[in-house]
Design a protein around this motif. Sequence first.
Motif, PDB file in Angstrom:
ATOM      1  N   PHE A  44       0.726  -1.270   0.087  1.00 19.91           N
ATOM      2  CA  PHE A  44      -0.046   0.078   0.026  1.00 19.91           C
ATOM      3  C   PHE A  44       0.908   1.356  -0.069  1.00 19.91           C
ATOM      4  O   PHE A  44       0.369   2.482  -0.097  1.00 19.91           O
ATOM      5  CB  PHE A  44      -1.013  -0.021   1.105  1.00 19.91           C
ATOM      6  CG  PHE A  44      -1.931  -1.406   0.891  1.00 19.91           C
ATOM      7  CD1 PHE A  44      -2.925  -1.261   0.286  1.00 19.91           C
ATOM      8  CD2 PHE A  44      -1.762  -2.228   1.734  1.00 19.91           C
ATOM      9  CE1 PHE A  44      -3.748  -2.266  -0.008  1.00 19.91           C
ATOM     10  CE2 PHE A  44      -2.533  -3.535   1.833  1.00 19.91           C
ATOM     11  CZ  PHE A  44      -3.469  -3.751   0.610  1.00 19.91           C
ATOM     12  N   THR A  45       2.104   1.243  -0.043  1.00 19.16           N
ATOM     13  CA  THR A  45       2.976   2.503   0.120  1.00 19.16           C
ATOM     14  C   THR A  45       2.779   3.198  -1.084  1.00 19.16           C
ATOM     15  O   THR A  45       2.868   4.334  -1.207  1.00 19.16           O
ATOM     16  CB  THR A  45       4.508   1.875   0.095  1.00 19.16           C
ATOM     17  OG1 THR A  45       4.597   1.273   1.373  1.00 19.16           O
ATOM     18  CG2 THR A  45       5.479   3.026  -0.259  1.00 19.16           C
ATOM     19  N   ALA A  47       0.177   3.617  -2.726  1.00 14.60           N
ATOM     20  CA  ALA A  47      -1.260   4.592  -2.754  1.00 14.60           C
ATOM     21  C   ALA A  47      -1.093   5.529  -1.889  1.00 14.60           C
ATOM     22  O   ALA A  47      -1.988   6.350  -1.813  1.00 14.60           O
ATOM     23  CB  ALA A  47      -2.198   3.273  -2.277  1.00 14.60           C
ATOM     24  N   SER A  48       0.037   5.987  -1.192  1.00 11.89           N
ATOM     25  CA  SER A  48       0.497   7.430  -0.543  1.00 11.89           C
ATOM     26  C   SER A  48       1.362   8.042  -1.153  1.00 11.89           C
ATOM     27  O   SER A  48       2.218   7.363  -1.675  1.00 11.89           O
ATOM     28  CB  SER A  48       0.405   6.773   0.851  1.00 11.89           C
ATOM     29  OG  SER A  48      -0.459   5.960   1.287  1.00 11.89           O
ATOM     30  N   PRO A  49       1.579   9.231  -1.055  1.00 14.10           N
ATOM     31  CA  PRO A  49       2.648  10.155  -1.320  1.00 14.10           C
ATOM     32  C   PRO A  49       4.137   9.438  -0.834  1.00 14.10           C
ATOM     33  O   PRO A  49       4.292   9.149   0.433  1.00 14.10           O
ATOM     34  CB  PRO A  49       2.250  11.381  -0.749  1.00 14.10           C
ATOM     35  CG  PRO A  49       0.966  11.469  -0.457  1.00 14.10           C
ATOM     36  CD  PRO A  49       0.465   9.998  -0.185  1.00 14.10           C
ATOM     37  N   ASN A  50       4.863   9.462  -1.561  1.00 12.02           N
ATOM     38  CA  ASN A  50       6.171   8.683  -1.333  1.00 12.02           C
ATOM     39  C   ASN A  50       7.375   9.721  -2.145  1.00 12.02           C
ATOM     40  O   ASN A  50       7.300   9.404  -3.262  1.00 12.02           O
ATOM     41  CB  ASN A  50       6.269   7.390  -1.639  1.00 12.02           C
ATOM     42  CG  ASN A  50       7.662   6.541  -1.039  1.00 12.02           C
ATOM     43  OD1 ASN A  50       8.581   6.746  -1.681  1.00 12.02           O
ATOM     44  ND2 ASN A  50       7.385   5.694  -0.209  1.00 12.02           N
ATOM     45  N   THR A  51       8.208  10.116  -1.351  1.00 18.80           N
ATOM     46  CA  THR A  51       9.388  11.202  -1.830  1.00 18.80           C
ATOM     47  C   THR A  51      10.051  10.045  -2.761  1.00 18.80           C
ATOM     48  O   THR A  51      10.524  10.668  -3.806  1.00 18.80           O
ATOM     49  CB  THR A  51      10.073  11.549  -0.763  1.00 18.80           C
ATOM     50  OG1 THR A  51       9.220  12.338  -0.050  1.00 18.80           O
ATOM     51  CG2 THR A  51      11.197  12.613  -1.412  1.00 18.80           C
TER      52      THR A  51
END
Length: 93
Positions: A44-45, A47-51
């Motif tokens: 699920f990483t 599906a979220s903002p990730n730099t």
Amino acid sequence: MPTMIFGADGDTVAPVSTFTLPAHSALTNDHDKAFIELKGADHFTFASPNTTVAEYSIVWLKRFVDNDTRYNQFICPTPNDPNTVAFMNTCPM
């Protein structure tokens, strides 16, 4: 077609060993390919903002969509990024 594939070291839905690495390995005729395995990440990483995902996605797109070779320096040589477990690509681009 240049292809970048992301995986997550904690992904139990689509594990790196059975999903992302085989997909990367199947790209035998593509000379511009990359595989990045994120450290401390799960399915699920993405599906979220990730730099880290954003950084390498933008670099890849600028290099291959915009054909801007100034971005080669950010992917070749292969970066030693503390946010990744593995980073494989085909250098030189």
